[in-house]
Motif scaffolding. Sequence first.
Motif, mmCIF file in Angstrom:
data_model
loop_
_atom_site.group_PDB
_atom_site.id
_atom_site.type_symbol
_atom_site.label_atom_id
_atom_site.label_comp_id
_atom_site.label_asym_id
_atom_site.label_seq_id
_atom_site.Cartn_x
_atom_site.Cartn_y
_atom_site.Cartn_z
ATOM 1 N N ASP A 118 -5.146 0.548 -3.435
ATOM 2 C CA ASP A 118 -3.711 0.303 -3.603
ATOM 3 C C ASP A 118 -2.864 1.372 -2.926
ATOM 4 O OD1 ASP A 118 -3.823 -2.041 -5.420
ATOM 5 O OD2 ASP A 118 -4.840 -0.612 -6.744
ATOM 6 N N GLY A 119 -3.517 2.429 -2.443
ATOM 7 C CA GLY A 119 -2.778 3.497 -1.800
ATOM 8 C C GLY A 119 -3.707 4.559 -1.247
ATOM 9 N N LEU A 120 -3.098 5.550 -0.606
ATOM 10 C CA LEU A 120 -3.837 6.658 -0.004
ATOM 11 C C LEU A 120 -3.081 7.951 -0.274
ATOM 12 C CD1 LEU A 120 -4.388 5.004 3.483
ATOM 13 C CD2 LEU A 120 -6.212 5.401 1.808
ATOM 14 N N ILE A 174 -6.404 4.475 -5.733
ATOM 15 C CA ILE A 174 -6.117 4.954 -4.390
ATOM 16 C C ILE A 174 -7.294 5.785 -3.889
ATOM 17 C CG2 ILE A 174 -3.654 5.008 -4.971
ATOM 18 C CD1 ILE A 174 -3.824 8.095 -4.682
ATOM 19 N N VAL A 187 1.495 5.179 0.428
ATOM 20 C CA VAL A 187 0.899 6.327 1.105
ATOM 21 C C VAL A 187 1.594 7.605 0.647
ATOM 22 C CG1 VAL A 187 0.364 7.401 3.324
ATOM 23 C CG2 VAL A 187 0.296 4.903 3.090
ATOM 24 N N VAL A 212 -8.405 0.976 2.699
ATOM 25 C CA VAL A 212 -7.456 -0.134 2.553
ATOM 26 C C VAL A 212 -8.197 -1.468 2.645
ATOM 27 C CG1 VAL A 212 -5.487 -1.308 3.623
ATOM 28 C CG2 VAL A 212 -5.462 1.171 3.341
ATOM 29 N N LEU A 229 -2.624 1.454 9.972
ATOM 30 C CA LEU A 229 -2.714 0.999 8.587
ATOM 31 C C LEU A 229 -1.985 -0.326 8.385
ATOM 32 C CD1 LEU A 229 -2.230 4.218 6.409
ATOM 33 C CD2 LEU A 229 -4.237 2.725 6.454
ATOM 34 N N LYS A 230 -0.867 -0.480 9.070
ATOM 35 C CA LYS A 230 -0.097 -1.731 8.932
ATOM 36 C C LYS A 230 -0.921 -2.927 9.381
ATOM 37 C CE LYS A 230 4.348 0.602 9.456
ATOM 38 N NZ LYS A 230 5.535 0.823 10.320
ATOM 39 N N VAL A 262 2.450 -2.180 4.155
ATOM 40 C CA VAL A 262 2.542 -0.714 4.063
ATOM 41 C C VAL A 262 4.015 -0.343 4.141
ATOM 42 C CG1 VAL A 262 1.972 1.499 5.149
ATOM 43 C CG2 VAL A 262 0.278 -0.333 5.086
ATOM 44 N N ALA A 303 -3.679 -3.533 6.736
ATOM 45 C CA ALA A 303 -3.055 -4.075 5.523
ATOM 46 C C ALA A 303 -2.738 -5.559 5.684
ATOM 47 C CB ALA A 303 -1.793 -3.288 5.195
ATOM 48 N N ILE A 341 0.861 -1.181 0.000
ATOM 49 C CA ILE A 341 0.000 0.000 0.000
ATOM 50 C C ILE A 341 0.899 1.233 0.000
ATOM 51 C CG2 ILE A 341 -1.796 1.278 1.228
ATOM 52 C CD1 ILE A 341 -2.751 -1.442 0.307
ATOM 53 N N ARG A 376 -1.816 -7.445 2.581
ATOM 54 C CA ARG A 376 -1.039 -6.378 1.956
ATOM 55 C C ARG A 376 0.002 -5.895 2.951
ATOM 56 N NH1 ARG A 376 -4.363 -4.134 -2.348
ATOM 57 N NH2 ARG A 376 -2.544 -2.959 -3.059
#
Length: 339
Positions: free
Chosen positions: A295-297, A269, A99, A290, A328-329, A339, A332, A97, A337
């Motif tokens: 796929d991202g932020l 994203i 960021v 997420v 987020l980790k 981060v 994910a 992911i 996924r």
Amino acid sequence: MIIVMKAGATKKDRDEAIKRIKELGYKPHVIHGTTRAVIGAVGDERGKLVLQSIESMHGVESVVPILKPYKLASKEVKVEPSVIRISDTVSIGGKEIIVMAGPCSVEGEEQIIETAKAVKAAGAHVLRGGAFKPRTSPYSFQGLEEEGLKLLAKARDITGLPIVTEVVNPETADLVAEYADILQIGARNAQNFALLKKVGQLKRPVLLKRGMSMTIQEFLMSAEYVMSEGNQSVILCERGIRTFETATRNTLDLSAIPVLKGVTHLPVIADPSHGTGNYHYVAPMALAAVAAGADGLIIEVHPDPERASSDGPQSLKPKKFDALMAKLKLVAESVDRTV
């Protein structure tokens, strides 16, 4: 139409097919898959049957019509997800992911350097910051323009973070491309077709934000404008749409993420900052995005939001951003996924 090459087709076979596509009046776009290449032939739909003749050429497996109006962005052309390389260390569309974080506007050297260091320390992969700012009011802060681009470049030199910044018109696109690693097209310009064509001609990944009243199909047709000019490196960004609700700045359409992932190979994203307009809601919506498959932020972070020149109410302070990255980790990991 797409021309599917055989698994063992040579470069000569592909070049001959491309030459024939051009002779028939179509524009070829080569898309490399994991096992074989396909060539998108884009042009007047009325004469597409003439392309069937290419099926008899050496190295060609089949000629298949594309049913979606967005040809190059469709999964009919490329089934596997596209992974777009941003820098030597950052790619978007894979397992990680990505960021992007930083202030809405570059306001000065101290502000952008301090923010860049903070988001880098928290684990961000890309620095965001606006040098050219299209604002609803002509009296609002419009950005530092080229001076802002120079400050972003200095922040990149110090931190190693690639930068994403907005392009607001075709006239300044080349200038922005000299500095930026990713060219952002904002919501207000999502159907500025002259600008979309221009960034499609530049050799930079494009972050395309969804227009505030755009349907999914209209959004993908805007991506198609960029891709039809030869730039296949498009990142889609859901940033909220305008609805009757007034409790938030926009309505962040998280359902758009799985919908887009189902019909396009392009990375997607989310922007929870513009999607909500309130820093209280940024973290929960980032986590939800997420979980929904983003796929991202892209998140706004400012060391002193109360004094920000633009979008202070939706900006996280560095400590809150650091806490968000830790959460987020965990999310994910739950969806396989990183981060």
